[in-house]
Design an enzyme around this catalytic site. Structure first.
Site: not given
Length: 267
Positions: A176, A209, A211-214
């Site tokens: 990412k 932003t 928690g974007t990865g989760c």
């Protein structure tokens, strides 16, 4: 199949923006039935992590065995695992139950900068989890830590590092590019023997932003059993996350980096 059961194995976030709470929201928003096994209780808000209480590894194994002996899991998303003993417990359960899709988000550091994976556990992620995951979704700092190198500075270096993760045993890598200083956010899906597939979206101007990865990894896990191939699931999941970021400022949650709007399509 009338429904798809998606399991999140991760830590908690009382503020609801990351961890298992975010995973269950994303899975539900994308038509999956969400299930969860807790690896850590995290005292966390939008401003940072105050304390982590790890769940005993034997009880993590117990949660997984009891659940998966009864309920079919069509996909599994793995998030925060805290330390080597927890990693070993989860790896053992994957070997026992063999779920058809496994998405590993190698969570190491929270948005606030607080560490969520013990530094001495990175080797266990490499050797115990990478070969057992169908897809791993590292951001640039996580990819660099797994490889022991500096962060990628452009998409060419991103692809090189993703292929380095394939060499470590990963089957597919979605690296990412959100940490790059660019007008657009580009993620690269890299698979053995294929050119990299780029997924690009405009960068959203918001501080919210958390928690974007989760959210992205659980969205992919929810879509993998429902779509024709990994690239299609990644493309749709990135579109979902981008709109969740665009609508993040509709929410009023906390004084720090707030969450994305998982249910933007409904309210």
């Amino acid at each position: 199949m009338s429904s798809f059961n998606i399991l999140s194995i991760a830590g908690t976030d009382p503020s609801g923006g990351a961890g298992i709470q975010a995973d269950l929201k994303a899975v539900s928003a994308l038509g999956g039935y969400g299930m969860s096994v807790v690896t850590a209780l995290v005292a966390q808000t939008t401003t940072g992590v105050a304390e982590v209480h790890r769940v005993p590894p034997a009880f993590i194994t117990r949660q997984l065995d009891v659940l998966l002996e009864d309920v079919r899991a069509d996909a599994v998303k793995i998030g925060m695992l805290a330390d080597t003993e927890v990693i070993d417990a989860v790896a053992g359960a994957l070997d026992t139950h063999r779920p058809p899709h496994v998405v590993l988000d190698p969570v190491m550091v929270a948005k606030s900068g607080d560490r969520l994976l013990a530094a001495d556990a990175i080797g266990a992620v490499r050797t115990r989890l990478l070969p057992r995951a169908d897809l791993i979704t590292p951001n640039l700092p996580e990819a660099a830590e797994l490889l022991g190198v500096k962060e990628a500075a452009d998409t060419a270096e991103m692809e090189h590092q993703a292929r380095g993760l394939l060499d470590l045993g990963a089957r597919r890598v979605l690296i990412k590019g959100g940490h790059l200083d660019t007008d657009e956010s580009t993620d690269l899906l890299v698979e053995p023997g294929r050119p990299a597939a780029a997924f690009t979206a405009p960068r959203v101007a918001t501080k919210n932003t958390h928690g974007t990865g989760c959210t992205l990894s659980s969205a992919i896990a929810a879509l993998l059993p429902q779509r024709d191939g990994c690239a299609e699931a990644v493309r749709e999941a990135k579109g979902y996350l981008t709109e969740a970021l665009r609508r993040a400022d509709d929410l009023d949650v906390g004084s720090g980096k707030g969450p994305v709007h998982h249910f933007h399509a409904w309210w």
